[in-house]
Design a protein around this motif. Sequence first.
Motif, short mmCIF file in Angstrom:
data_model
loop_
_atom_site.label_atom_id
_atom_site.label_comp_id
_atom_site.label_asym_id
_atom_site.label_seq_id
_atom_site.Cartn_x
_atom_site.Cartn_y
_atom_site.Cartn_z
N UNK A 38 -22.25 -32.50 17.17
CA UNK A 38 -22.70 -32.58 15.76
C UNK A 38 -24.05 -33.28 15.68
N UNK A 39 -24.20 -34.34 16.47
CA UNK A 39 -25.45 -35.10 16.46
C UNK A 39 -26.61 -34.24 17.01
N UNK A 40 -26.31 -33.53 18.09
CA UNK A 40 -27.36 -32.70 18.71
C UNK A 40 -27.72 -31.53 17.79
N UNK A 41 -26.73 -31.05 17.03
CA UNK A 41 -27.02 -29.94 16.10
C UNK A 41 -28.07 -30.39 15.06
N UNK A 42 -27.99 -31.65 14.63
CA UNK A 42 -28.98 -32.15 13.66
C UNK A 42 -30.39 -32.06 14.26
N UNK A 43 -30.49 -32.46 15.54
CA UNK A 43 -31.79 -32.40 16.22
C UNK A 43 -32.26 -30.95 16.37
N UNK A 44 -31.35 -30.10 16.84
CA UNK A 44 -31.74 -28.70 17.06
C UNK A 44 -32.10 -28.02 15.74
N UNK A 45 -31.32 -28.29 14.70
CA UNK A 45 -31.62 -27.70 13.38
C UNK A 45 -33.00 -28.14 12.89
N UNK A 46 -33.31 -29.42 13.13
CA UNK A 46 -34.60 -29.96 12.69
C UNK A 46 -35.75 -29.17 13.30
N UNK A 47 -35.55 -28.68 14.50
CA UNK A 47 -36.61 -27.93 15.20
C UNK A 47 -36.36 -26.42 15.18
N UNK A 48 -35.41 -25.98 14.36
CA UNK A 48 -35.15 -24.55 14.21
C UNK A 48 -34.61 -23.90 15.47
N UNK A 49 -33.86 -24.66 16.26
CA UNK A 49 -33.29 -24.12 17.50
C UNK A 49 -31.79 -23.89 17.30
N UNK A 50 -31.34 -22.71 17.66
CA UNK A 50 -29.91 -22.42 17.54
C UNK A 50 -29.39 -22.03 18.92
N UNK A 51 -28.40 -22.75 19.42
CA UNK A 51 -27.93 -22.54 20.81
C UNK A 51 -26.43 -22.72 20.88
N UNK A 52 -25.76 -21.97 21.75
CA UNK A 52 -24.36 -22.29 22.00
C UNK A 52 -24.27 -23.70 22.60
N UNK A 53 -23.26 -24.45 22.13
CA UNK A 53 -23.13 -25.83 22.62
C UNK A 53 -21.71 -26.09 23.10
N UNK A 54 -21.59 -26.92 24.11
CA UNK A 54 -20.27 -27.45 24.50
C UNK A 54 -20.41 -28.97 24.57
N UNK A 55 -19.27 -29.66 24.48
CA UNK A 55 -19.34 -31.12 24.56
C UNK A 55 -19.29 -31.57 26.02
N UNK A 56 -19.95 -32.65 26.31
CA UNK A 56 -19.90 -33.29 27.63
C UNK A 56 -20.00 -34.78 27.38
N UNK A 57 -18.85 -35.45 27.37
CA UNK A 57 -18.87 -36.90 27.09
C UNK A 57 -18.00 -37.60 28.11
N UNK A 58 -17.97 -38.93 28.07
CA UNK A 58 -17.36 -39.66 29.19
C UNK A 58 -15.89 -39.29 29.42
N UNK A 59 -15.16 -38.92 28.36
CA UNK A 59 -13.73 -38.63 28.57
C UNK A 59 -13.45 -37.19 29.00
N UNK A 60 -14.44 -36.31 28.92
CA UNK A 60 -14.15 -34.93 29.37
C UNK A 60 -15.09 -34.49 30.49
N UNK A 61 -15.93 -35.41 31.02
CA UNK A 61 -16.94 -34.95 31.98
C UNK A 61 -16.32 -34.40 33.27
N UNK A 62 -15.20 -34.97 33.71
CA UNK A 62 -14.56 -34.46 34.95
C UNK A 62 -14.01 -33.06 34.72
#
Length: 224
Positions: A38-62
């Motif tokens: 959600x946070x990255x979408x704000x950044x991408x939207x600000x620059x008009x970039x639309x991309x498929x996204x997946x999450x990668x955070x400390x509890x799911x990185x493995x």
Amino acid sequence: MPGTLYIVATPIGNLEDITYRALKVLACVDLVAAEDTRKTKILLDHYGISKPMVSYFSYNERRRTPQLIRHLEEGKSVALVSDAGTPGISDPAHTVVVAALEHGIPVVPIPGPAAFVSALIVSGLPTNAFVFEGFLPVKKGRATKLAQLKEETRTVILYESPHRIVKTLEQVLELFGDRQVVVAREMTKKFEEIVRGPVSAVLKEISSRSPRGEYVVLIGGKPR
Ligand code: SAM
């Protein structure tokens, strides 16, 4: 041919602190792996970039890493971003970087902001030699770590939360004596603030109001 894994630094507060190259990479990759989509979408939207996204955070990185490696081995390119700043700096990235290297996948850095570098360069403390410790252990090992750092002659850099900033400064005062410290808060944001001085004075200043935001703490090294 495998795709490339890009490790992309993003702003630490000010959306304009992103490189042209980072934006180009984010616009070109097949997939963005983000600590908080959600946070990255704000950044991408600000620059008009639309991309498929997946999450990668400390509890799911493995769990997520083999999936990302599969994409990369199929020739797809992936940009890894964290919530703020440089992935791998007190943020997830290491697991997928190691896995990519083991699989012969190119890993390319897209450099940019890191909170500790911004704080260090304006701290006024020596920048020629420093040690970055990230977050101190919350409970176990905290006293041992501080006792080690007390002997450090290089500038010591820590990350700290608003919940623990006062406690950390109190511990520094108790263990290190009245060393020179710098507390950098909300760097690059509206309420950016840098407090410099002996830890007793900085502690008084910081604890005079309820601490808020994100902090970098820099401690002058032990005089030789
Ligand atoms: N990857 C990030 C980097 O490159 O700096 C660090 C992520 S770490 C999870 C978050 C911590 O970094 C915060 O708790 C704070 O200590 C520090 N931090 C991040 N942004 C900051 C800012 N704008 N001002 C001060 N400290 C910041």
